[in-house]
Design a protein around this motif. Sequence first.
Motif, PDB file in Angstrom:
ATOM      1  N   ARG A  74       0.814  -1.208   0.000  1.00 55.41           N
ATOM      2  CA  ARG A  74       0.000   0.000   0.000  1.00 55.41           C
ATOM      3  C   ARG A  74       0.851   1.263   0.000  1.00 55.41           C
ATOM      4  N   MET A  75       2.009   1.226   0.658  1.00 52.64           N
ATOM      5  CA  MET A  75       2.824   2.422   0.754  1.00 52.64           C
ATOM      6  C   MET A  75       3.477   2.791  -0.583  1.00 52.64           C
ATOM      7  N   ALA A  76       3.422   1.888  -1.551  1.00 55.46           N
ATOM      8  CA  ALA A  76       3.997   2.167  -2.865  1.00 55.46           C
ATOM      9  C   ALA A  76       3.113   3.098  -3.689  1.00 55.46           C
ATOM     10  N   LEU A  77       1.858   3.319  -3.276  1.00 54.88           N
ATOM     11  CA  LEU A  77       0.947   4.184  -4.019  1.00 54.88           C
ATOM     12  C   LEU A  77       1.186   5.647  -3.675  1.00 54.88           C
ATOM     13  N   SER A  78       0.738   6.516  -4.564  1.00 50.34           N
ATOM     14  CA  SER A  78       1.076   7.942  -4.465  1.00 50.34           C
ATOM     15  C   SER A  78       0.379   8.663  -3.316  1.00 50.34           C
ATOM     16  N   ASP A  79      -0.766   8.153  -2.852  1.00 50.33           N
ATOM     17  CA  ASP A  79      -1.502   8.856  -1.801  1.00 50.33           C
ATOM     18  C   ASP A  79      -1.007   8.520  -0.399  1.00 50.33           C
ATOM     19  N   TRP A  80       0.070   7.765  -0.295  1.00 49.83           N
ATOM     20  CA  TRP A  80       0.602   7.356   1.011  1.00 49.83           C
ATOM     21  C   TRP A  80       1.383   8.501   1.639  1.00 49.83           C
ATOM     22  N   GLN A  81       0.989   8.909   2.840  1.00 51.11           N
ATOM     23  CA  GLN A  81       1.662   9.975   3.574  1.00 51.11           C
ATOM     24  C   GLN A  81       2.006   9.461   4.977  1.00 51.11           C
ATOM     25  N   PRO A  82       3.233   9.028   5.190  1.00 49.88           N
ATOM     26  CA  PRO A  82       3.597   8.457   6.490  1.00 49.88           C
ATOM     27  C   PRO A  82       3.446   9.468   7.616  1.00 49.88           C
ATOM     28  N   LEU A  83       2.915   9.012   8.728  1.00 46.31           N
ATOM     29  CA  LEU A  83       2.730   9.891   9.878  1.00 46.31           C
ATOM     30  C   LEU A  83       3.973   9.853  10.773  1.00 46.31           C
ATOM     31  N   PRO A  84       4.232  10.907  11.525  1.00 46.30           N
ATOM     32  CA  PRO A  84       5.414  10.935  12.399  1.00 46.30           C
ATOM     33  C   PRO A  84       5.261   9.937  13.547  1.00 46.30           C
ATOM     34  N   LEU A  85       6.352   9.291  13.901  1.00 46.24           N
ATOM     35  CA  LEU A  85       6.325   8.304  14.974  1.00 46.24           C
ATOM     36  C   LEU A  85       6.339   9.011  16.322  1.00 46.24           C
ATOM     37  N   PRO A  86       5.324   8.823  17.151  1.00 46.35           N
ATOM     38  CA  PRO A  86       5.325   9.472  18.473  1.00 46.35           C
ATOM     39  C   PRO A  86       6.528   9.037  19.309  1.00 46.35           C
ATOM     40  N   ARG A  87       7.163   9.982  19.974  1.00 42.06           N
ATOM     41  CA  ARG A  87       8.325   9.656  20.804  1.00 42.06           C
ATOM     42  C   ARG A  87       7.953   8.722  21.950  1.00 42.06           C
ATOM     43  N   LEU A  88       6.690   8.775  22.339  1.00 45.27           N
ATOM     44  CA  LEU A  88       6.237   7.922  23.434  1.00 45.27           C
ATOM     45  C   LEU A  88       6.413   6.440  23.111  1.00 45.27           C
ATOM     46  N   ALA A 139      -0.429   7.513  23.011  1.00 41.72           N
ATOM     47  CA  ALA A 139       0.167   7.804  21.706  1.00 41.72           C
ATOM     48  C   ALA A 139      -0.914   7.989  20.652  1.00 41.72           C
ATOM     49  N   TRP A 140      -1.941   7.143  20.693  1.00 43.42           N
ATOM     50  CA  TRP A 140      -3.071   7.296  19.777  1.00 43.42           C
ATOM     51  C   TRP A 140      -3.720   8.673  19.954  1.00 43.42           C
ATOM     52  N   ARG A 141      -3.922   9.057  21.216  1.00 43.18           N
ATOM     53  CA  ARG A 141      -4.580  10.335  21.495  1.00 43.18           C
ATOM     54  C   ARG A 141      -3.740  11.504  20.990  1.00 43.18           C
ATOM     55  N   GLN A 142      -2.428  11.423  21.171  1.00 43.87           N
ATOM     56  CA  GLN A 142      -1.550  12.479  20.678  1.00 43.87           C
ATOM     57  C   GLN A 142      -1.646  12.629  19.168  1.00 43.87           C
ATOM     58  N   LEU A 143      -1.652  11.501  18.470  1.00 39.74           N
ATOM     59  CA  LEU A 143      -1.757  11.551  17.012  1.00 39.74           C
ATOM     60  C   LEU A 143      -3.101  12.124  16.579  1.00 39.74           C
ATOM     61  N   ALA A 144      -4.177  11.729  17.267  1.00 39.29           N
ATOM     62  CA  ALA A 144      -5.501  12.241  16.918  1.00 39.29           C
ATOM     63  C   ALA A 144      -5.583  13.741  17.143  1.00 39.29           C
ATOM     64  N   GLU A 145      -4.983  14.223  18.235  1.00 34.30           N
ATOM     65  CA  GLU A 145      -5.000  15.667  18.515  1.00 34.30           C
ATOM     66  C   GLU A 145      -4.189  16.451  17.488  1.00 34.30           C
ATOM     67  N   LEU A 150      -7.906   8.295  11.882  1.00 37.72           N
ATOM     68  CA  LEU A 150      -7.931   6.970  11.285  1.00 37.72           C
ATOM     69  C   LEU A 150      -8.201   7.017   9.794  1.00 37.72           C
ATOM     70  N   SER A 151      -9.153   7.847   9.374  1.00 35.95           N
ATOM     71  CA  SER A 151      -9.577   7.871   7.980  1.00 35.95           C
ATOM     72  C   SER A 151      -8.884   8.957   7.154  1.00 35.95           C
ATOM     73  N   SER A 152      -7.920   9.662   7.751  1.00 33.37           N
ATOM     74  CA  SER A 152      -7.286  10.768   7.031  1.00 33.37           C
ATOM     75  C   SER A 152      -6.375  10.294   5.915  1.00 33.37           C
ATOM     76  N   ASN A 153      -5.696   9.165   6.132  1.00 31.90           N
ATOM     77  CA  ASN A 153      -4.717   8.678   5.179  1.00 31.90           C
ATOM     78  C   ASN A 153      -4.535   7.179   5.379  1.00 31.90           C
ATOM     79  N   PRO A 154      -4.229   6.425   4.322  1.00 30.19           N
ATOM     80  CA  PRO A 154      -4.003   4.982   4.476  1.00 30.19           C
ATOM     81  C   PRO A 154      -2.901   4.644   5.485  1.00 30.19           C
ATOM     82  N   ALA A 155      -1.862   5.485   5.554  1.00 29.34           N
ATOM     83  CA  ALA A 155      -0.796   5.236   6.518  1.00 29.34           C
ATOM     84  C   ALA A 155      -1.320   5.295   7.949  1.00 29.34           C
TER      85      ALA A 155
END
Length: 234
Positions: A74-88, A139-145, A150-155
Amino acid sequence: MSVILVFLLVVVAFVGWWLSHQRLMSKPWLEQGMAEDFVALDRSALPTAKIGLGVFLAVVGCLFALFTSAYFMRMALSDWQPLPLPRLLWLNTGVLVLSSVALQCASAAARKRQSDMVRLGLATAGLTALAFLVGQLVAWRQLAEDGYLLSSNPANSFFYLITGMHGLHILGGLVSLGRTTAGAWNEARPERLRLGVELCAMYWHFLLFVWLAIFALLAGWGATFIDICRQLLT
């Protein structure tokens, strides 16, 4: 496809190493000794529970291998936008390592019939596992804030799916760990307690291995590793 093959080879190597230490290939009918020795040898054979857990872990390993393969495709497709890894997640990883180490210490203490150390190891493993799950939710909450829903990007979807699936397996392991801990406080038979602790330790070590693979995948190190593997296989 190469991702699945590499992961399965690692799982098979792990299972093979473990089975080699369980007297699975022993031949007690060829041993010399008294009848009592044969009884003791039979009791030390590989328990059915360990075989069943080994099969279950192999299935779980295949499941995460499929998730990993889908992640790379899936990450090989053009719409893939990796999210930053939480330090937590770094802290959560250390907590899970501590949980696995505590269970290993409890397993060693169970073999020596050191009840107090078994209880301490089990309690430490349980508390650190709970801390790991709480850390994952934070960590989930930090990313959501930060807008990584969940539905913003395939990554994002893959991140929540894979970490959530791993968390569910940790939660399921806590049920068995709780029963084993209760047995340790209720003075369960030493043989039964030892088996329970060894099963929990085996399960925890496997989940730690899976989490380290997931962490490497989410951190972006997996792509480099797969490129190296592909070069070796071609």
